[in-house]
Write a protein that holds these residues in place. Structure first.
Motif, PDB file in Angstrom:
ATOM      1  N   ARG A  71       0.831  -1.213   0.000  1.00 23.95           N
ATOM      2  CA  ARG A  71       0.000   0.000   0.000  1.00 23.95           C
ATOM      3  C   ARG A  71       0.862   1.257   0.000  1.00 23.95           C
ATOM      4  O   ARG A  71       0.350   2.344  -0.198  1.00 23.95           O
ATOM      5  CB  ARG A  71      -0.934   0.002   1.219  1.00 23.95           C
ATOM      6  N   ASP A  72       2.157   1.096   0.255  1.00 26.84           N
ATOM      7  CA  ASP A  72       3.084   2.225   0.241  1.00 26.84           C
ATOM      8  C   ASP A  72       3.722   2.298  -1.140  1.00 26.84           C
ATOM      9  O   ASP A  72       4.515   1.441  -1.521  1.00 26.84           O
ATOM     10  CB  ASP A  72       4.160   2.036   1.320  1.00 26.84           C
ATOM     11  N   PHE A  73       3.375   3.344  -1.906  1.00 27.04           N
ATOM     12  CA  PHE A  73       3.893   3.474  -3.264  1.00 27.04           C
ATOM     13  C   PHE A  73       4.915   4.600  -3.370  1.00 27.04           C
ATOM     14  O   PHE A  73       5.116   5.152  -4.451  1.00 27.04           O
ATOM     15  CB  PHE A  73       2.742   3.682  -4.240  1.00 27.04           C
ATOM     16  N   THR A  74       5.550   4.958  -2.270  1.00 30.58           N
ATOM     17  CA  THR A  74       6.630   5.924  -2.321  1.00 30.58           C
ATOM     18  C   THR A  74       7.948   5.244  -2.695  1.00 30.58           C
ATOM     19  O   THR A  74       8.952   5.914  -2.943  1.00 30.58           O
ATOM     20  CB  THR A  74       6.811   6.628  -0.964  1.00 30.58           C
ATOM     21  N   ARG A  75       7.941   3.927  -2.730  1.00 26.38           N
ATOM     22  CA  ARG A  75       9.111   3.140  -3.111  1.00 26.38           C
ATOM     23  C   ARG A  75       8.620   1.871  -3.794  1.00 26.38           C
ATOM     24  O   ARG A  75       7.444   1.536  -3.739  1.00 26.38           O
ATOM     25  CB  ARG A  75       9.943   2.787  -1.878  1.00 26.38           C
ATOM     26  N   ALA A  95      -2.150  -4.328  -8.503  1.00 24.52           N
ATOM     27  CA  ALA A  95      -2.948  -3.548  -9.457  1.00 24.52           C
ATOM     28  C   ALA A  95      -4.253  -3.096  -8.829  1.00 24.52           C
ATOM     29  O   ALA A  95      -4.722  -1.977  -9.066  1.00 24.52           O
ATOM     30  CB  ALA A  95      -3.220  -4.374 -10.717  1.00 24.52           C
ATOM     31  N   TYR A  96      -4.852  -3.966  -8.015  1.00 30.96           N
ATOM     32  CA  TYR A  96      -6.074  -3.572  -7.317  1.00 30.96           C
ATOM     33  C   TYR A  96      -5.799  -2.411  -6.368  1.00 30.96           C
ATOM     34  O   TYR A  96      -6.530  -1.414  -6.349  1.00 30.96           O
ATOM     35  CB  TYR A  96      -6.655  -4.752  -6.539  1.00 30.96           C
ATOM     36  N   SER A  97      -4.747  -2.517  -5.569  1.00 28.53           N
ATOM     37  CA  SER A  97      -4.450  -1.485  -4.575  1.00 28.53           C
ATOM     38  C   SER A  97      -4.084  -0.153  -5.228  1.00 28.53           C
ATOM     39  O   SER A  97      -4.478   0.914  -4.749  1.00 28.53           O
ATOM     40  CB  SER A  97      -3.297  -1.934  -3.668  1.00 28.53           C
ATOM     41  N   ALA A  98      -3.322  -0.215  -6.319  1.00 32.04           N
ATOM     42  CA  ALA A  98      -2.843   1.012  -6.951  1.00 32.04           C
ATOM     43  C   ALA A  98      -3.886   1.672  -7.841  1.00 32.04           C
ATOM     44  O   ALA A  98      -3.831   2.884  -8.054  1.00 32.04           O
ATOM     45  CB  ALA A  98      -1.587   0.715  -7.775  1.00 32.04           C
ATOM     46  N   MET A  99      -4.854   0.896  -8.363  1.00 32.23           N
ATOM     47  CA  MET A  99      -5.828   1.477  -9.288  1.00 32.23           C
ATOM     48  C   MET A  99      -7.272   1.288  -8.858  1.00 32.23           C
ATOM     49  O   MET A  99      -8.008   2.246  -8.653  1.00 32.23           O
ATOM     50  CB  MET A  99      -5.653   0.875 -10.694  1.00 32.23           C
ATOM     51  N   LYS A 208      -0.340   9.693  -8.592  1.00 37.13           N
ATOM     52  CA  LYS A 208       0.479   9.713  -7.371  1.00 37.13           C
ATOM     53  C   LYS A 208       1.023   8.325  -7.053  1.00 37.13           C
ATOM     54  O   LYS A 208       2.226   8.147  -6.800  1.00 37.13           O
ATOM     55  CB  LYS A 208      -0.350  10.240  -6.207  1.00 37.13           C
ATOM     56  N   ASP A 209       0.156   7.324  -7.062  1.00 32.24           N
ATOM     57  CA  ASP A 209       0.559   5.981  -6.647  1.00 32.24           C
ATOM     58  C   ASP A 209       1.360   5.247  -7.719  1.00 32.24           C
ATOM     59  O   ASP A 209       2.192   4.394  -7.391  1.00 32.24           O
ATOM     60  CB  ASP A 209      -0.669   5.152  -6.271  1.00 32.24           C
ATOM     61  N   VAL A 247       1.007  -6.363 -16.411  1.00 34.66           N
ATOM     62  CA  VAL A 247      -0.283  -6.211 -15.744  1.00 34.66           C
ATOM     63  C   VAL A 247      -0.908  -4.863 -16.095  1.00 34.66           C
ATOM     64  O   VAL A 247      -2.096  -4.771 -16.397  1.00 34.66           O
ATOM     65  CB  VAL A 247      -0.127  -6.348 -14.219  1.00 34.66           C
ATOM     66  N   LEU A 248      -0.098  -3.799 -16.073  1.00 30.66           N
ATOM     67  CA  LEU A 248      -0.562  -2.459 -16.415  1.00 30.66           C
ATOM     68  C   LEU A 248       0.290  -1.887 -17.538  1.00 30.66           C
ATOM     69  O   LEU A 248       1.478  -2.198 -17.652  1.00 30.66           O
ATOM     70  CB  LEU A 248      -0.477  -1.518 -15.204  1.00 30.66           C
ATOM     71  N   THR A 249      -0.319  -1.019 -18.344  1.00 35.30           N
ATOM     72  CA  THR A 249       0.399  -0.289 -19.385  1.00 35.30           C
ATOM     73  C   THR A 249       0.013   1.179 -19.301  1.00 35.30           C
ATOM     74  O   THR A 249      -1.166   1.512 -19.189  1.00 35.30           O
ATOM     75  CB  THR A 249       0.061  -0.820 -20.791  1.00 35.30           C
ATOM     76  N   ALA A 250       1.008   2.049 -19.348  1.00 33.41           N
ATOM     77  CA  ALA A 250       0.772   3.494 -19.344  1.00 33.41           C
ATOM     78  C   ALA A 250       1.144   4.050 -20.711  1.00 33.41           C
ATOM     79  O   ALA A 250       2.266   3.826 -21.193  1.00 33.41           O
ATOM     80  CB  ALA A 250       1.597   4.173 -18.258  1.00 33.41           C
ATOM     81  N   HIS A 251       0.209   4.760 -21.358  1.00 29.87           N
ATOM     82  CA  HIS A 251       0.454   5.375 -22.663  1.00 29.87           C
ATOM     83  C   HIS A 251       0.725   6.867 -22.452  1.00 29.87           C
ATOM     84  O   HIS A 251      -0.135   7.593 -21.940  1.00 29.87           O
ATOM     85  CB  HIS A 251      -0.746   5.175 -23.577  1.00 29.87           C
ATOM     86  N   LEU A 252       1.913   7.329 -22.856  1.00 28.28           N
ATOM     87  CA  LEU A 252       2.324   8.709 -22.662  1.00 28.28           C
ATOM     88  C   LEU A 252       2.222   9.498 -23.966  1.00 28.28           C
ATOM     89  O   LEU A 252       2.444   8.945 -25.056  1.00 28.28           O
ATOM     90  CB  LEU A 252       3.764   8.777 -22.151  1.00 28.28           C
ATOM     91  N   ASP A 253       1.894  10.805 -23.852  1.00 31.46           N
ATOM     92  CA  ASP A 253       1.841  11.655 -25.032  1.00 31.46           C
ATOM     93  C   ASP A 253       3.198  12.306 -25.280  1.00 31.46           C
ATOM     94  O   ASP A 253       4.198  11.977 -24.630  1.00 31.46           O
ATOM     95  CB  ASP A 253       0.734  12.711 -24.887  1.00 31.46           C
TER      96      ASP A 253
END
Length: 261
Positions: A71-75, A95-99, A208-209, A247-253
């Motif tokens: 649950r700590d996403f600072t690291r 993925a559940y916790s972060a999204m 943030k997370d 598990v996750l994909t981030a699409h950046l512009d």
């Protein structure tokens, strides 16, 4: 040896007030369905763990690493070899916790915090937590599409006005890919429009997370392996991808801003 009465008085004088600690937790739809909280029959857990112990080591004797529940996403979260049922589902729980945790419970639509009633409950969470194929033994495709069997049930639980119900259904229709069994969320659907108490889900929760996974310091060793399996980043101009790599994909512009998850 002290007289009995004196001993009792001594013990009495050493007594301390009792401190009672009460722990309160919030139980809401979705939490017990989260991957890290699932329980399995002992026989299944043992059989699946035996299978994972074989699959988690490749031909070169290299281990298959993944992140574990956090649950700590600072690291970066702790890393483990995914060689047991618990470790496997713990990695998916990230993925559940972060999204998806922030998409449920008291999440609301609105133009400002905390959004407008009703709370959206488990309606969006269930898209991640429960999907199924009509024919599980067959390959997904046009005649064997992924479904979200609990979606309408969860939507009914919140007794939404007709316009809210339609908005939730429209988002589900846009986000859920029944051929791939995947979910994709555009920034324009969430940013400034979906709230979790005081925070906008896109900016205050997801960005943030997930920032440590998208643009954090480059790790090495097992952490780098776990990161590559959890988060994949694509940029404007990259060729379209035909397979799911993480598990996750981030699409950046072009400005390195996330536009889709």
């Amino acid at each position: 040896r002290a007289p009995r009465g004196q001993l009792r008085g001594r013990v009495s004088s050493m007594a301390r007030p009792i401190t009672r600690v009460v722990h309160w937790n919030v139980f809401e739809d979705g939490l017990t369905d989260a991957p890290g909280n699932l329980g399995f029959p002992r026989g299944f857990e043992e059989r699946f763990s035996r299978l994972l112990r074989h699959l988690s080591i490749n031909g070169g004797k290299e281990a298959f690493y993944g992140f574990t529940q956090a649950r700590d996403f600072t690291r970066f979260p702790p890393v483990a070899v995914l060689d047991s049922t618990m470790a496997f589902f713990s990695s998916l729980d990230l993925a559940y916790s972060a999204m998806y945790h922030s998409m449920g419970g008291e999440a609301r639509f609105g133009s400002s915090a905390p959004g407008e009633s009703p709370d959206l409950g488990n309606s969006f969470r269930t898209l991640f937590l429960r999907s199924a194929l009509p024919e599980p033994s067959q390959k997904p495709g046009a005649t064997n599409r992924w479904t979200t069997p609990d979606f309408e049930v969860e939507l009914e639980k919140i007794s939404p006005p007709a316009e809210v119900a339609q908005r939730v259904r429209d988002l589900r229709q846009s986000a859920f890919d029944p051929i791939r069994g995947s979910l994709g969320w555009d920034r324009s659907w969430i940013d400034g429009l979906l709230w979790k108490r005081k925070e906008n889900v896109w900016q205050g929760k997801w960005m943030k997370d997930l920032s440590i996974f998208i643009s954090g310091p480059a790790p090495d060793g097992p952490v780098a392996e776990a990161l590559s399996r959890f988060m994949h980043v694509t940029r404007a101009g990259d060729a379209p991808e035909t397979e799911i790599k993480s598990v996750l994909t981030a699409h950046l512009d072009e400005n390195e801003q996330v536009q889709q998850l």
